[in-house]
Design an enzyme around this catalytic site. Structure first.
Site, PDB file in Angstrom:
ATOM      1  N   CYS A  50      16.858   1.918  22.279  1.00  0.00           N
ATOM      2  CA  CYS A  50      17.214   3.324  22.516  1.00  0.00           C
ATOM      3  C   CYS A  50      18.680   3.618  22.172  1.00  0.00           C
ATOM      4  O   CYS A  50      19.012   4.754  21.826  1.00  0.00           O
ATOM      5  CB  CYS A  50      16.937   3.695  23.974  1.00  0.00           C
ATOM      6  SG  CYS A  50      15.174   3.633  24.397  1.00  0.00           S
ATOM      7  N   THR A  66      -4.465  -4.645  14.285  1.00  0.00           N
ATOM      8  CA  THR A  66      -3.939  -5.837  13.625  1.00  0.00           C
ATOM      9  C   THR A  66      -2.490  -5.586  13.213  1.00  0.00           C
ATOM     10  O   THR A  66      -2.172  -4.529  12.679  1.00  0.00           O
ATOM     11  CB  THR A  66      -4.764  -6.179  12.359  1.00  0.00           C
ATOM     12  OG1 THR A  66      -6.126  -6.363  12.718  1.00  0.00           O
ATOM     13  CG2 THR A  66      -4.243  -7.447  11.689  1.00  0.00           C
ATOM     14  N   ASP A 100      -1.733   7.713  15.494  1.00  0.00           N
ATOM     15  CA  ASP A 100      -2.166   6.369  15.881  1.00  0.00           C
ATOM     16  C   ASP A 100      -1.382   5.949  17.115  1.00  0.00           C
ATOM     17  O   ASP A 100      -0.657   6.752  17.713  1.00  0.00           O
ATOM     18  CB  ASP A 100      -1.979   5.389  14.721  1.00  0.00           C
ATOM     19  CG  ASP A 100      -0.517   5.050  14.447  1.00  0.00           C
ATOM     20  OD1 ASP A 100       0.390   5.792  14.923  1.00  0.00           O
ATOM     21  OD2 ASP A 100      -0.264   4.056  13.749  1.00  0.00           O
ATOM     22  N   CYS A 123      18.869   4.596  18.583  1.00  0.00           N
ATOM     23  CA  CYS A 123      17.825   5.540  18.161  1.00  0.00           C
ATOM     24  C   CYS A 123      18.432   6.883  17.770  1.00  0.00           C
ATOM     25  O   CYS A 123      19.196   7.478  18.547  1.00  0.00           O
ATOM     26  CB  CYS A 123      16.815   5.733  19.290  1.00  0.00           C
ATOM     27  SG  CYS A 123      15.521   6.925  18.878  1.00  0.00           S
ATOM     28  N   TYR A 182      -7.949   9.492  12.531  1.00  0.00           N
ATOM     29  CA  TYR A 182      -6.698   8.890  12.078  1.00  0.00           C
ATOM     30  C   TYR A 182      -6.781   8.453  10.614  1.00  0.00           C
ATOM     31  O   TYR A 182      -5.914   8.780   9.793  1.00  0.00           O
ATOM     32  CB  TYR A 182      -6.314   7.696  12.966  1.00  0.00           C
ATOM     33  CG  TYR A 182      -5.307   6.814  12.266  1.00  0.00           C
ATOM     34  CD1 TYR A 182      -3.989   7.251  12.114  1.00  0.00           C
ATOM     35  CD2 TYR A 182      -5.685   5.621  11.666  1.00  0.00           C
ATOM     36  CE1 TYR A 182      -3.068   6.494  11.409  1.00  0.00           C
ATOM     37  CE2 TYR A 182      -4.778   4.856  10.968  1.00  0.00           C
ATOM     38  CZ  TYR A 182      -3.469   5.298  10.839  1.00  0.00           C
ATOM     39  OH  TYR A 182      -2.573   4.561  10.120  1.00  0.00           O
ATOM     40  N   TRP A 215       0.818  -1.225   0.000  1.00  0.00           N
ATOM     41  CA  TRP A 215       0.000   0.000   0.000  1.00  0.00           C
ATOM     42  C   TRP A 215       0.842   1.262   0.000  1.00  0.00           C
ATOM     43  O   TRP A 215       0.311   2.360  -0.140  1.00  0.00           O
ATOM     44  CB  TRP A 215      -0.957  -0.013   1.194  1.00  0.00           C
ATOM     45  CG  TRP A 215      -0.333  -0.414   2.495  1.00  0.00           C
ATOM     46  CD1 TRP A 215       0.330   0.385   3.375  1.00  0.00           C
ATOM     47  CD2 TRP A 215      -0.312  -1.727   3.055  1.00  0.00           C
ATOM     48  NE1 TRP A 215       0.768  -0.342   4.450  1.00  0.00           N
ATOM     49  CE2 TRP A 215       0.390  -1.651   4.283  1.00  0.00           C
ATOM     50  CE3 TRP A 215      -0.809  -2.964   2.651  1.00  0.00           C
ATOM     51  CZ2 TRP A 215       0.597  -2.754   5.105  1.00  0.00           C
ATOM     52  CZ3 TRP A 215      -0.605  -4.065   3.463  1.00  0.00           C
ATOM     53  CH2 TRP A 215       0.086  -3.958   4.666  1.00  0.00           C
ATOM     54  N   ARG A 216       2.172   1.119   0.145  1.00  0.00           N
ATOM     55  CA  ARG A 216       3.041   2.291   0.046  1.00  0.00           C
ATOM     56  C   ARG A 216       3.445   2.582  -1.399  1.00  0.00           C
ATOM     57  O   ARG A 216       4.068   3.608  -1.668  1.00  0.00           O
ATOM     58  CB  ARG A 216       4.295   2.075   0.896  1.00  0.00           C
ATOM     59  CG  ARG A 216       4.002   2.164   2.379  1.00  0.00           C
ATOM     60  CD  ARG A 216       5.247   2.098   3.213  1.00  0.00           C
ATOM     61  NE  ARG A 216       4.921   2.275   4.614  1.00  0.00           N
ATOM     62  CZ  ARG A 216       5.638   1.794   5.623  1.00  0.00           C
ATOM     63  NH1 ARG A 216       6.751   1.117   5.370  1.00  0.00           N
ATOM     64  NH2 ARG A 216       5.271   1.989   6.861  1.00  0.00           N
ATOM     65  N   LEU A 259      -9.697 -11.928  11.332  1.00  0.00           N
ATOM     66  CA  LEU A 259      -9.124 -10.613  11.637  1.00  0.00           C
ATOM     67  C   LEU A 259      -9.734  -9.990  12.892  1.00  0.00           C
ATOM     68  O   LEU A 259      -9.151  -9.095  13.490  1.00  0.00           O
ATOM     69  CB  LEU A 259      -9.327  -9.647  10.459  1.00  0.00           C
ATOM     70  CG  LEU A 259      -8.181  -9.502   9.462  1.00  0.00           C
ATOM     71  CD1 LEU A 259      -8.528  -8.450   8.420  1.00  0.00           C
ATOM     72  CD2 LEU A 259      -6.870  -9.140  10.144  1.00  0.00           C
ATOM     73  N   GLY A 260     -10.936 -10.464  13.268  1.00  0.00           N
ATOM     74  CA  GLY A 260     -11.574  -9.939  14.469  1.00  0.00           C
ATOM     75  C   GLY A 260     -12.165  -8.554  14.279  1.00  0.00           C
ATOM     76  O   GLY A 260     -12.035  -7.947  13.214  1.00  0.00           O
ATOM     77  N   TYR A 261     -12.815  -8.063  15.333  1.00  0.00           N
ATOM     78  CA  TYR A 261     -13.471  -6.742  15.288  1.00  0.00           C
ATOM     79  C   TYR A 261     -14.293  -6.632  14.000  1.00  0.00           C
ATOM     80  O   TYR A 261     -14.035  -5.802  13.137  1.00  0.00           O
ATOM     81  CB  TYR A 261     -12.444  -5.611  15.360  1.00  0.00           C
ATOM     82  CG  TYR A 261     -11.637  -5.607  16.635  1.00  0.00           C
ATOM     83  CD1 TYR A 261     -12.119  -4.981  17.790  1.00  0.00           C
ATOM     84  CD2 TYR A 261     -10.392  -6.226  16.696  1.00  0.00           C
ATOM     85  CE1 TYR A 261     -11.375  -4.980  18.973  1.00  0.00           C
ATOM     86  CE2 TYR A 261      -9.645  -6.230  17.880  1.00  0.00           C
ATOM     87  CZ  TYR A 261     -10.147  -5.603  19.000  1.00  0.00           C
ATOM     88  OH  TYR A 261      -9.415  -5.604  20.158  1.00  0.00           O
ATOM     89  N   GLU A 296      -5.590   0.612   5.784  1.00  0.00           N
ATOM     90  CA  GLU A 296      -5.722   1.300   7.059  1.00  0.00           C
ATOM     91  C   GLU A 296      -6.814   0.683   7.926  1.00  0.00           C
ATOM     92  O   GLU A 296      -6.646   0.515   9.129  1.00  0.00           O
ATOM     93  CB  GLU A 296      -6.008   2.796   6.840  1.00  0.00           C
ATOM     94  CG  GLU A 296      -4.834   3.569   6.264  1.00  0.00           C
ATOM     95  CD  GLU A 296      -3.598   3.510   7.136  1.00  0.00           C
ATOM     96  OE1 GLU A 296      -3.728   3.333   8.362  1.00  0.00           O
ATOM     97  OE2 GLU A 296      -2.481   3.617   6.594  1.00  0.00           O
TER      98      GLU A 296
END
Length: 345
Positions: free
Chosen positions: A195, A39, A134, A198, A116, A20-21, A76-78, A33
Protein backbone atom coordinates in the site's frame (compact mmCIF):
# COMPACT_ATOMS: atom_id res chain seq x y z
CA UNK A 1 -5.95 11.65 -12.69
CA UNK A 2 -9.05 9.46 -12.66
CA UNK A 3 -9.09 5.89 -11.33
CA UNK A 4 -8.84 4.42 -14.84
CA UNK A 5 -6.01 6.77 -15.85
CA UNK A 6 -3.99 5.76 -12.78
CA UNK A 7 -4.54 2.06 -13.60
CA UNK A 8 -3.44 2.58 -17.21
CA UNK A 9 -0.33 4.57 -16.22
CA UNK A 10 0.66 1.91 -13.69
CA UNK A 11 0.08 -0.88 -16.22
CA UNK A 12 2.23 0.64 -18.93
CA UNK A 13 5.12 0.83 -16.46
CA UNK A 14 4.68 -2.49 -14.64
CA UNK A 15 3.02 -4.98 -17.01
CA UNK A 16 4.56 -8.43 -17.29
CA UNK A 17 5.78 -9.69 -20.66
CA UNK A 18 3.24 -12.47 -21.30
CA UNK A 19 2.85 -14.21 -24.70
CA UNK A 20 -0.95 -13.86 -24.93
CA UNK A 21 -0.59 -10.08 -24.59
CA UNK A 22 1.28 -9.93 -27.89
CA UNK A 23 -1.62 -11.23 -29.94
CA UNK A 24 -5.22 -10.43 -30.79
CA UNK A 25 -5.84 -13.99 -31.94
CA UNK A 26 -8.99 -14.97 -29.99
CA UNK A 27 -7.95 -18.64 -30.02
CA UNK A 28 -4.73 -17.94 -28.12
CA UNK A 29 -6.37 -15.42 -25.78
CA UNK A 30 -9.17 -17.91 -25.08
CA UNK A 31 -6.62 -20.67 -24.37
CA UNK A 32 -4.77 -18.49 -21.86
CA UNK A 33 -7.94 -17.36 -20.12
CA UNK A 34 -9.31 -20.88 -19.65
CA UNK A 35 -5.92 -22.11 -18.40
CA UNK A 36 -5.43 -19.26 -15.95
CA UNK A 37 -8.78 -19.78 -14.23
CA UNK A 38 -7.80 -20.99 -10.74
CA UNK A 39 -4.18 -21.26 -11.88
CA UNK A 40 -1.19 -18.96 -11.29
CA UNK A 41 0.54 -17.49 -14.36
CA UNK A 42 3.85 -19.21 -13.56
CA UNK A 43 2.13 -22.59 -13.38
CA UNK A 44 -0.02 -22.05 -16.46
CA UNK A 45 2.69 -20.71 -18.79
CA UNK A 46 4.30 -24.09 -19.73
CA UNK A 47 0.85 -25.55 -20.43
CA UNK A 48 -0.02 -22.61 -22.67
CA UNK A 49 3.15 -23.12 -24.72
CA UNK A 50 2.53 -26.90 -24.95
CA UNK A 51 -1.02 -26.41 -26.21
CA UNK A 52 -0.05 -23.76 -28.77
CA UNK A 53 2.78 -25.98 -30.02
CA UNK A 54 0.60 -29.11 -30.19
CA UNK A 55 -2.50 -27.33 -31.50
CA UNK A 56 -1.47 -24.16 -33.42
CA UNK A 57 -5.07 -23.54 -34.56
CA UNK A 58 -8.46 -24.16 -33.02
CA UNK A 59 -9.13 -26.81 -35.68
CA UNK A 60 -6.08 -28.77 -34.49
CA UNK A 61 -7.44 -28.82 -30.96
CA UNK A 62 -10.92 -29.77 -32.18
CA UNK A 63 -9.57 -32.75 -34.14
CA UNK A 64 -7.31 -34.07 -31.35
CA UNK A 65 -8.34 -37.17 -29.36
CA UNK A 66 -9.63 -36.34 -25.87
CA UNK A 67 -6.89 -38.46 -24.26
CA UNK A 68 -4.20 -36.25 -25.81
CA UNK A 69 -5.95 -33.11 -24.54
CA UNK A 70 -6.29 -34.53 -21.02
CA UNK A 71 -2.68 -35.74 -21.01
CA UNK A 72 -1.40 -32.26 -21.94
CA UNK A 73 -3.66 -30.78 -19.26
CA UNK A 74 -2.44 -33.22 -16.59
CA UNK A 75 -1.44 -31.36 -13.44
CA UNK A 76 -3.53 -28.22 -14.05
CA UNK A 77 -6.54 -29.63 -12.19
CA UNK A 78 -10.23 -28.82 -12.65
CA UNK A 79 -10.34 -31.20 -15.62
CA UNK A 80 -13.83 -30.06 -16.64
CA UNK A 81 -12.00 -27.01 -18.02
CA UNK A 82 -10.07 -29.25 -20.41
CA UNK A 83 -13.19 -31.12 -21.52
CA UNK A 84 -15.04 -27.83 -22.06
CA UNK A 85 -12.01 -26.49 -23.93
CA UNK A 86 -12.13 -29.45 -26.29
CA UNK A 87 -15.92 -29.16 -26.77
CA UNK A 88 -15.67 -25.43 -27.48
CA UNK A 89 -12.90 -25.98 -30.03
CA UNK A 90 -15.20 -28.41 -31.86
CA UNK A 91 -18.08 -25.92 -31.65
CA UNK A 92 -15.98 -23.06 -33.08
CA UNK A 93 -14.62 -25.33 -35.82
CA UNK A 94 -17.90 -26.94 -36.87
CA UNK A 95 -20.48 -24.19 -36.21
CA UNK A 96 -18.41 -21.02 -36.71
CA UNK A 97 -16.03 -22.24 -39.48
CA UNK A 98 -13.03 -21.86 -37.17
CA UNK A 99 -13.72 -18.19 -36.39
CA UNK A 100 -14.51 -17.10 -32.83
CA UNK A 101 -17.56 -14.81 -32.44
CA UNK A 102 -16.51 -11.15 -32.18
CA UNK A 103 -19.24 -10.04 -29.75
CA UNK A 104 -19.67 -10.49 -26.00
CA UNK A 105 -23.03 -12.24 -26.51
CA UNK A 106 -21.66 -14.56 -29.19
CA UNK A 107 -18.65 -15.51 -27.11
CA UNK A 108 -20.81 -16.16 -24.04
CA UNK A 109 -22.81 -18.73 -26.03
CA UNK A 110 -19.71 -20.97 -26.24
CA UNK A 111 -19.43 -23.91 -23.84
CA UNK A 112 -17.37 -23.12 -20.75
CA UNK A 113 -17.27 -19.38 -21.54
CA UNK A 114 -18.89 -17.26 -18.85
CA UNK A 115 -19.17 -13.53 -18.26
CA UNK A 116 -15.51 -13.00 -17.38
CA UNK A 117 -14.00 -14.98 -20.28
CA UNK A 118 -16.41 -13.49 -22.83
CA UNK A 119 -15.59 -9.98 -21.58
CA UNK A 120 -11.86 -10.69 -21.71
CA UNK A 121 -11.82 -12.05 -25.26
CA UNK A 122 -14.22 -9.37 -26.56
CA UNK A 123 -12.17 -6.52 -25.12
CA UNK A 124 -8.66 -7.91 -25.71
CA UNK A 125 -9.26 -9.05 -29.30
CA UNK A 126 -12.10 -6.89 -30.63
CA UNK A 127 -11.97 -3.71 -28.46
CA UNK A 128 -15.52 -4.30 -27.21
CA UNK A 129 -16.17 -1.97 -24.25
CA UNK A 130 -17.06 -4.71 -21.77
CA UNK A 131 -15.54 -4.70 -18.25
CA UNK A 132 -13.79 -7.79 -16.94
CA UNK A 133 -14.44 -8.84 -13.36
CA UNK A 134 -12.20 -11.62 -12.04
CA UNK A 135 -10.84 -12.24 -8.55
CA UNK A 136 -8.19 -9.56 -8.96
CA UNK A 137 -10.72 -6.96 -10.11
CA UNK A 138 -13.12 -7.80 -7.28
CA UNK A 139 -10.29 -7.21 -4.81
CA UNK A 140 -9.19 -3.86 -6.28
CA UNK A 141 -12.73 -2.48 -6.48
CA UNK A 142 -13.81 -3.80 -3.07
CA UNK A 143 -10.80 -2.21 -1.39
CA UNK A 144 -10.69 1.05 -3.31
CA UNK A 145 -14.40 1.76 -2.83
CA UNK A 146 -14.70 -0.04 0.56
CA UNK A 147 -17.49 -2.37 -0.59
CA UNK A 148 -18.53 -5.03 1.91
CA UNK A 149 -21.01 -6.85 -0.34
CA UNK A 150 -19.87 -10.49 -0.70
CA UNK A 151 -18.27 -10.93 -4.10
CA UNK A 152 -19.88 -14.37 -4.55
CA UNK A 153 -23.43 -13.28 -3.68
CA UNK A 154 -26.01 -12.58 -6.39
CA UNK A 155 -26.26 -8.96 -5.26
CA UNK A 156 -22.48 -8.58 -5.07
CA UNK A 157 -21.82 -10.03 -8.53
CA UNK A 158 -24.34 -7.62 -10.09
CA UNK A 159 -23.06 -4.61 -8.08
CA UNK A 160 -19.39 -5.13 -8.92
CA UNK A 161 -20.13 -5.64 -12.62
CA UNK A 162 -21.96 -2.31 -12.70
CA UNK A 163 -19.21 -0.60 -10.71
CA UNK A 164 -16.57 -2.01 -13.06
CA UNK A 165 -18.51 -0.59 -16.01
CA UNK A 166 -18.72 2.86 -14.38
CA UNK A 167 -14.96 3.21 -13.81
CA UNK A 168 -13.57 1.52 -16.95
CA UNK A 169 -11.83 3.35 -19.79
CA UNK A 170 -13.97 2.53 -22.83
CA UNK A 171 -11.57 4.17 -25.27
CA UNK A 172 -8.65 1.96 -24.26
CA UNK A 173 -10.54 -1.05 -22.99
CA UNK A 174 -7.92 -3.62 -24.00
CA UNK A 175 -5.14 -2.13 -21.89
CA UNK A 176 -7.47 -0.99 -19.12
CA UNK A 177 -8.97 -4.45 -18.53
CA UNK A 178 -5.57 -6.11 -18.60
CA UNK A 179 -4.24 -3.32 -16.41
CA UNK A 180 -6.76 -3.64 -13.57
CA UNK A 181 -6.28 -7.42 -13.49
CA UNK A 182 -2.51 -6.99 -13.43
CA UNK A 183 -2.84 -4.36 -10.71
CA UNK A 184 -4.79 -6.78 -8.54
CA UNK A 185 -2.32 -9.59 -9.15
CA UNK A 186 0.84 -7.58 -8.46
CA UNK A 187 0.09 -4.37 -6.54
CA UNK A 188 -3.19 -4.98 -4.68
CA UNK A 189 -2.26 -8.57 -3.85
CA UNK A 190 -4.47 -10.79 -1.65
CA UNK A 191 -1.98 -10.84 1.22
CA UNK A 192 0.45 -8.11 2.25
CA UNK A 193 -0.31 -5.64 -0.57
CA UNK A 194 2.26 -2.89 -0.99
CA UNK A 195 0.00 0.00 0.00
CA UNK A 196 2.92 2.41 0.62
CA UNK A 197 3.92 2.43 -3.05
CA UNK A 198 0.38 2.14 -4.42
CA UNK A 199 -0.59 4.99 -6.78
CA UNK A 200 -4.18 4.76 -5.48
CA UNK A 201 -3.27 5.00 -1.80
CA UNK A 202 -4.37 8.61 -1.34
CA UNK A 203 -7.96 7.84 -2.34
CA UNK A 204 -8.31 4.16 -1.34
CA UNK A 205 -11.15 3.93 1.18
CA UNK A 206 -10.11 0.56 2.60
CA UNK A 207 -6.66 1.95 3.38
CA UNK A 208 -8.19 5.07 4.90
CA UNK A 209 -10.55 2.96 7.04
CA UNK A 210 -7.92 0.35 7.93
CA UNK A 211 -9.90 -2.44 6.24
CA UNK A 212 -7.50 -3.66 3.53
CA UNK A 213 -7.08 -7.10 5.15
CA UNK A 214 -10.86 -7.55 5.55
CA UNK A 215 -11.76 -6.95 1.90
CA UNK A 216 -13.10 -8.37 -0.30
CA UNK A 217 -15.79 -10.25 1.60
CA UNK A 218 -16.63 -13.75 0.42
CA UNK A 219 -19.39 -16.06 1.62
CA UNK A 220 -18.09 -19.44 2.75
CA UNK A 221 -20.35 -21.84 0.88
CA UNK A 222 -17.96 -24.78 0.62
CA UNK A 223 -18.62 -27.86 2.73
CA UNK A 224 -15.63 -30.19 2.63
CA UNK A 225 -16.33 -33.88 2.06
CA UNK A 226 -13.78 -36.46 3.28
CA UNK A 227 -13.31 -39.52 1.05
CA UNK A 228 -11.04 -42.54 1.52
CA UNK A 229 -9.39 -43.97 -1.59
CA UNK A 230 -7.54 -47.28 -1.83
CA UNK A 231 -5.71 -47.70 -5.13
CA UNK A 232 -4.77 -51.29 -6.01
CA UNK A 233 -1.50 -51.15 -7.98
CA UNK A 234 -1.46 -54.52 -9.75
CA UNK A 235 1.79 -56.01 -11.03
CA UNK A 236 2.17 -59.41 -12.75
CA UNK A 237 5.39 -61.29 -13.45
CA UNK A 238 5.75 -59.50 -16.79
CA UNK A 239 5.64 -56.06 -15.09
CA UNK A 240 2.21 -55.33 -16.51
CA UNK A 241 -0.36 -53.35 -14.59
CA UNK A 242 -4.03 -52.43 -14.84
CA UNK A 243 -5.69 -49.04 -15.30
CA UNK A 244 -9.36 -48.15 -15.42
CA UNK A 245 -11.01 -45.07 -16.85
CA UNK A 246 -13.15 -42.91 -14.58
CA UNK A 247 -16.62 -42.32 -15.95
CA UNK A 248 -19.67 -40.40 -14.77
CA UNK A 249 -19.88 -36.78 -13.70
CA UNK A 250 -17.63 -36.89 -10.64
CA UNK A 251 -14.03 -35.74 -10.29
CA UNK A 252 -11.43 -36.63 -12.94
CA UNK A 253 -13.97 -37.68 -15.55
CA UNK A 254 -12.33 -39.77 -18.35
CA UNK A 255 -8.91 -39.80 -16.65
CA UNK A 256 -7.24 -43.12 -15.87
CA UNK A 257 -6.37 -44.57 -12.47
CA UNK A 258 -5.44 -47.84 -10.79
CA UNK A 259 -8.42 -49.98 -9.72
CA UNK A 260 -10.05 -48.12 -6.85
CA UNK A 261 -11.79 -49.31 -3.74
CA UNK A 262 -13.42 -46.52 -1.79
CA UNK A 263 -13.94 -47.05 1.93
CA UNK A 264 -15.70 -45.15 4.72
CA UNK A 265 -12.45 -44.63 6.64
CA UNK A 266 -8.74 -45.40 6.43
CA UNK A 267 -8.39 -49.20 6.40
CA UNK A 268 -5.76 -51.68 7.56
CA UNK A 269 -4.51 -54.61 5.44
CA UNK A 270 -6.95 -57.10 6.96
CA UNK A 271 -9.92 -54.88 6.15
CA UNK A 272 -8.68 -54.29 2.61
CA UNK A 273 -8.24 -58.03 2.03
CA UNK A 274 -11.90 -58.55 2.93
CA UNK A 275 -12.89 -55.94 0.37
CA UNK A 276 -10.64 -57.55 -2.25
CA UNK A 277 -12.34 -60.93 -1.74
CA UNK A 278 -15.61 -59.31 -2.82
CA UNK A 279 -14.01 -57.90 -5.98
CA UNK A 280 -14.47 -60.22 -8.96
CA UNK A 281 -12.60 -58.01 -11.44
CA UNK A 282 -9.12 -58.42 -10.00
CA UNK A 283 -7.03 -61.59 -10.56
CA UNK A 284 -5.89 -63.84 -7.71
CA UNK A 285 -3.29 -61.99 -5.63
CA UNK A 286 -0.15 -63.50 -4.09
CA UNK A 287 0.75 -60.51 -1.92
CA UNK A 288 -0.57 -57.07 -0.99
CA UNK A 289 1.49 -54.39 0.77
CA UNK A 290 0.80 -50.80 1.75
CA UNK A 291 3.11 -48.42 -0.14
CA UNK A 292 2.57 -45.24 1.86
CA UNK A 293 2.44 -45.67 5.64
CA UNK A 294 0.48 -42.45 6.14
CA UNK A 295 -2.48 -41.62 3.88
CA UNK A 296 -1.78 -38.93 1.28
CA UNK A 297 -4.34 -36.16 1.76
CA UNK A 298 -5.09 -34.67 -1.65
CA UNK A 299 -7.15 -31.49 -1.28
CA UNK A 300 -9.67 -30.49 -3.92
CA UNK A 301 -12.01 -27.52 -3.69
CA UNK A 302 -14.87 -29.50 -2.14
CA UNK A 303 -13.21 -32.78 -1.21
CA UNK A 304 -10.26 -34.11 0.76
CA UNK A 305 -9.08 -37.47 -0.57
CA UNK A 306 -7.31 -39.63 2.04
CA UNK A 307 -5.41 -41.98 -0.25
CA UNK A 308 -3.54 -45.23 0.27
CA UNK A 309 -1.67 -47.05 -2.50
CA UNK A 310 -1.54 -50.84 -2.18
CA UNK A 311 1.00 -52.74 -4.32
CA UNK A 312 -0.54 -56.11 -5.25
CA UNK A 313 1.47 -58.90 -6.92
CA UNK A 314 -0.09 -61.66 -9.03
CA UNK A 315 1.43 -64.58 -10.92
CA UNK A 316 -1.50 -64.60 -13.34
CA UNK A 317 -0.98 -62.63 -16.51
CA UNK A 318 -3.16 -59.51 -16.32
CA UNK A 319 -5.74 -59.60 -19.10
CA UNK A 320 -5.22 -56.59 -21.40
CA UNK A 321 -2.40 -55.53 -19.06
CA UNK A 322 -0.48 -52.33 -19.63
CA UNK A 323 3.33 -52.58 -19.65
CA UNK A 324 4.66 -50.43 -16.81
CA UNK A 325 6.93 -48.52 -19.20
CA UNK A 326 3.82 -47.31 -21.08
CA UNK A 327 1.97 -46.03 -18.03
CA UNK A 328 3.23 -42.47 -18.59
CA UNK A 329 1.27 -42.22 -21.83
CA UNK A 330 -2.12 -42.23 -20.07
CA UNK A 331 -3.76 -39.08 -18.68
CA UNK A 332 -4.05 -39.60 -14.93
CA UNK A 333 -4.86 -37.38 -11.92
CA UNK A 334 -1.79 -35.63 -10.51
CA UNK A 335 -2.21 -37.68 -7.31
CA UNK A 336 -1.64 -40.86 -9.33
CA UNK A 337 1.08 -39.28 -11.48
CA UNK A 338 3.09 -38.32 -8.39
CA UNK A 339 2.85 -41.87 -7.08
CA UNK A 340 3.98 -43.38 -10.42
CA UNK A 341 7.13 -41.22 -10.30
CA UNK A 342 8.09 -42.64 -6.90
CA UNK A 343 7.41 -46.36 -7.44
CA UNK A 344 10.50 -48.34 -8.40
CA UNK A 345 9.77 -51.79 -9.80
Amino acid sequence: MTFSQIILTWYHINKRDLPWRKTRDPYKVWLSEIMLQQTRVAQGMPYYHSFVESFPKVEDLANAPEEQVLKLWQGLGYYSRARNLHATAKMVTNEYQGEFPNTYKGLKSLKGVGDYTASAIASFCFDVAEPVVDGNVYRVLARYFDVELPINSTEGIKYFKELAREVMDSDNIRDYNQGIMEFGAMQCAPKNPDCNSCPLNESCLALKNNKVAQLPVKLNKTKIRNRYFNYIVLLDDGQNTMLEQRTGKGIWQNLYQFPLIESEKTVALEELEEMLMENSVLPKLESVSLYNKEPIVHKLSHQHLHTQFWVAKTSQQIENGIPWERIDTFPVPVLVADFIKTLKI
